[in-house]
Design an enzyme around this catalytic site. Structure first.
Site, PDB file in Angstrom:
ATOM      1  N   GLY A 199       4.113  -0.723  -9.034  1.00  0.00           N
ATOM      2  CA  GLY A 199       4.406  -1.941  -8.268  1.00  0.00           C
ATOM      3  C   GLY A 199       3.401  -2.098  -7.133  1.00  0.00           C
ATOM      4  O   GLY A 199       2.823  -3.172  -6.930  1.00  0.00           O
ATOM      5  N   HIS A 200       3.177  -1.007  -6.382  1.00  0.00           N
ATOM      6  CA  HIS A 200       2.178  -1.062  -5.299  1.00  0.00           C
ATOM      7  C   HIS A 200       0.786  -1.342  -5.866  1.00  0.00           C
ATOM      8  O   HIS A 200       0.009  -2.106  -5.289  1.00  0.00           O
ATOM      9  CB  HIS A 200       2.125   0.270  -4.546  1.00  0.00           C
ATOM     10  CG  HIS A 200       3.389   0.654  -3.847  1.00  0.00           C
ATOM     11  ND1 HIS A 200       4.174   1.712  -4.262  1.00  0.00           N
ATOM     12  CD2 HIS A 200       3.997   0.138  -2.752  1.00  0.00           C
ATOM     13  CE1 HIS A 200       5.205   1.823  -3.454  1.00  0.00           C
ATOM     14  NE2 HIS A 200       5.130   0.888  -2.529  1.00  0.00           N
ATOM     15  N   MET A 203       4.753   2.287   2.456  1.00  0.00           N
ATOM     16  CA  MET A 203       5.220   3.551   3.038  1.00  0.00           C
ATOM     17  C   MET A 203       4.796   4.715   2.130  1.00  0.00           C
ATOM     18  O   MET A 203       5.352   5.802   2.203  1.00  0.00           O
ATOM     19  CB  MET A 203       6.734   3.528   3.228  1.00  0.00           C
ATOM     20  CG  MET A 203       7.161   2.459   4.234  1.00  0.00           C
ATOM     21  SD  MET A 203       8.670   2.837   5.123  1.00  0.00           S
ATOM     22  CE  MET A 203       9.843   2.993   3.797  1.00  0.00           C
ATOM     23  N   GLY A 204       3.821   4.464   1.262  1.00  0.00           N
ATOM     24  CA  GLY A 204       3.298   5.539   0.423  1.00  0.00           C
ATOM     25  C   GLY A 204       4.171   5.838  -0.779  1.00  0.00           C
ATOM     26  O   GLY A 204       5.061   5.074  -1.139  1.00  0.00           O
ATOM     27  N   TYR A 205       3.889   6.988  -1.421  1.00  0.00           N
ATOM     28  CA  TYR A 205       4.529   7.369  -2.682  1.00  0.00           C
ATOM     29  C   TYR A 205       4.366   6.198  -3.660  1.00  0.00           C
ATOM     30  O   TYR A 205       5.317   5.708  -4.249  1.00  0.00           O
ATOM     31  CB  TYR A 205       5.994   7.763  -2.482  1.00  0.00           C
ATOM     32  CG  TYR A 205       6.395   8.864  -3.435  1.00  0.00           C
ATOM     33  CD1 TYR A 205       5.844  10.136  -3.327  1.00  0.00           C
ATOM     34  CD2 TYR A 205       7.292   8.625  -4.474  1.00  0.00           C
ATOM     35  CE1 TYR A 205       6.171  11.145  -4.224  1.00  0.00           C
ATOM     36  CE2 TYR A 205       7.633   9.629  -5.376  1.00  0.00           C
ATOM     37  CZ  TYR A 205       7.072  10.881  -5.240  1.00  0.00           C
ATOM     38  OH  TYR A 205       7.396  11.870  -6.123  1.00  0.00           O
ATOM     39  N   LEU A 206       3.110   5.806  -3.832  1.00  0.00           N
ATOM     40  CA  LEU A 206       2.795   4.568  -4.543  1.00  0.00           C
ATOM     41  C   LEU A 206       3.103   4.653  -6.035  1.00  0.00           C
ATOM     42  O   LEU A 206       2.926   5.696  -6.659  1.00  0.00           O
ATOM     43  CB  LEU A 206       1.311   4.236  -4.340  1.00  0.00           C
ATOM     44  CG  LEU A 206       0.839   4.121  -2.885  1.00  0.00           C
ATOM     45  CD1 LEU A 206      -0.620   3.672  -2.832  1.00  0.00           C
ATOM     46  CD2 LEU A 206       1.711   3.176  -2.075  1.00  0.00           C
ATOM     47  N   ARG A 231      12.042   5.154  -4.130  1.00  0.00           N
ATOM     48  CA  ARG A 231      13.313   5.879  -3.996  1.00  0.00           C
ATOM     49  C   ARG A 231      13.977   6.172  -5.342  1.00  0.00           C
ATOM     50  O   ARG A 231      14.993   6.868  -5.373  1.00  0.00           O
ATOM     51  CB  ARG A 231      14.273   5.092  -3.104  1.00  0.00           C
ATOM     52  CG  ARG A 231      13.875   5.127  -1.622  1.00  0.00           C
ATOM     53  CD  ARG A 231      14.946   4.461  -0.775  1.00  0.00           C
ATOM     54  NE  ARG A 231      14.793   4.719   0.636  1.00  0.00           N
ATOM     55  CZ  ARG A 231      14.338   3.823   1.540  1.00  0.00           C
ATOM     56  NH1 ARG A 231      13.976   2.621   1.153  1.00  0.00           N
ATOM     57  NH2 ARG A 231      14.261   4.146   2.823  1.00  0.00           N
ATOM     58  N   SER A 278      10.581   1.620  -7.661  1.00  0.00           N
ATOM     59  CA  SER A 278      10.804   1.879  -6.237  1.00  0.00           C
ATOM     60  C   SER A 278      10.493   3.344  -5.979  1.00  0.00           C
ATOM     61  O   SER A 278      10.784   4.201  -6.819  1.00  0.00           O
ATOM     62  CB  SER A 278      12.274   1.607  -5.896  1.00  0.00           C
ATOM     63  OG  SER A 278      12.601   2.207  -4.657  1.00  0.00           O
TER      64      SER A 278
HETATM   65  O1  PAF Z   1       8.183  -2.340   1.922  1.00  0.00           O
HETATM   66  C1  PAF Z   1       7.806  -1.340   2.564  1.00  0.00           C
HETATM   67  O2  PAF Z   1       7.317  -0.363   2.016  1.00  0.00           O
HETATM   68  C2  PAF Z   1       7.969  -1.332   4.076  1.00  0.00           C
HETATM   69  O3  PAF Z   1       9.139  -1.948   4.476  1.00  0.00           O
HETATM   70  C3  PAF Z   1       6.752  -1.898   4.828  1.00  0.00           C
HETATM   71  C4  PAF Z   1       6.577  -3.389   4.541  1.00  0.00           C
HETATM   72  C5  PAF Z   1       5.498  -1.159   4.444  1.00  0.00           C
HETATM   73  C6  PAF Z   1       6.955  -1.757   6.341  1.00  0.00           C
HETATM   74  O4  PAF Z   1       7.071  -0.411   6.709  1.00  0.00           O
END
Ligand code: PAF
Length: 282
Positions: free
Chosen positions: A36-37, A30-33, A187, A185
């Site tokens: 972790g991403h 969902m972006g805002y990487l 958030r 996260s």
């Molecule tokens: O983990 C997330 O960021 C979201 O739940 C996902 C898997 C991209 C689905 O919108």
């Protein structure tokens, strides 16, 4: 690296890649990487000829009153992270592109989605499963990478892919943490300075749960109490749950035995933090 906004275009470029014999790995986000991403993207780059990262804040997985409008967004920074980690394509569709008309088809896994997060966010996992199913159908990856911080999400997506015979391997990747133990996260930016100081207690609670199991405790309630004692120090938050459950069913079933998952969730003023860890009760 290409940034692609439409379903038809991403399908066309990935069809070309597959026709050329290139495997496609996929990292849905969902972006805002954060790092972790980045670790998920790197894992995909290592194992696949091409890597696609989706950046889409999925309205379906936010309930009324949750943070859909405020969810942090920064596509330029996300693109830079994707590029730096070696991704080949960023798929960043608009809400209208993904949902041109109200969605009538919903994918849900009412069993695995029911406990823990499901009790606090009852519609969340149907929104996740639906968008992930849709993204899998658009991207057609052979492997898809998810962070283990969202342990129950991984369980839901794995179950969905198996039940619907989706030709994709769901690959869980280790949690990436700040130096004080807080799980990364998007958030975390919502935490006030005082809350941020208390946030590492989630990790410490998991440590306490693990120690209790390592010391021979097999009563889930006792392990949960050990975690709860630590979380009591998070005076600015409310504990949603501290659970010690079988790692795969996520539902308590008598004494702990075999693979155990410890999971915690704490709601601070705006940020709701979750974390988890595994251990073995043998
Ligand atoms: O983990 C997330 O960021 C979201 O739940 C996902 C898997 C991209 C689905 O919108």
């Amino acid at each position: 690296m290409q940034i692609i906004r439409t379903i038809s275009e991403i399908r066309a470029v990935l069809d070309e890649q597959r026709a050329a014999g290139n495997s496609v790995g996929f990292v849905p986000t969902m972006g805002y990487l954060h790092d972790g991403h980045v670790s998920l993207i790197r894992a995909s780059v290592e194992a696949n000829a091409r890597t696609v990262v989706s950046v889409f804040v999925n309205p379906l997985q936010f309930a009324e009153g949750e943070d859909l409008e405020d969810y942090p967004r920064d596509l330029d920074a996300d693109v830079a992270h994707c590029h730096g980690a070696g991704a080949d394509f960023v798929f960043a569709p608009s809400v209208e592109e993904m949902y041109p008309s109200p969605v009538d088809t919903v994918v849900s896994c009412p069993g695995v989605a029911a406990p823990l997060e499901g009790e606090h966010r009852p519609s969340h996992f149907a929104g996740v499963a639906t968008v992930v199913a849709k993204l899998f159908s658009i991207v057609g990856p052979c492997r898809a990478y998810f962070g283990a911080k969202d342990w129950q999400q991984v369980a839901v997506v794995t179950r969905m892919a198996a039940d619907l015979s989706m030709p994709v391997e769901v690959v869980p990747c280790p949690i990436v943490r700040e130096s004080d133990g807080l799980a990364m996260s998007s958030r975390n930016v919502y935490l006030t300075a005082e809350e941020r100081a208390q946030a590492p207690l989630l990790r410490r609670a998991l440590d306490a749960g693990r120690s209790a199991v390592a010391d021979g405790e097999r009563d889930p309630a006792a392990v949960e109490a050990a975690m709860g004692d630590v979380l009591a120090g998070a005076s600015l938050g409310t504990v949603d749950y501290a659970a010690a459950v079988p790692a795969h069913s996520l539902v308590a079933d008598g004494s702990l035995a075999g693979e155990v998952r410890l999971l915690v969730a704490v709601k601070f003023s705006k940020a709701r933090l979750i974390d988890n860890d595994g251990c073995v009760a043998d």
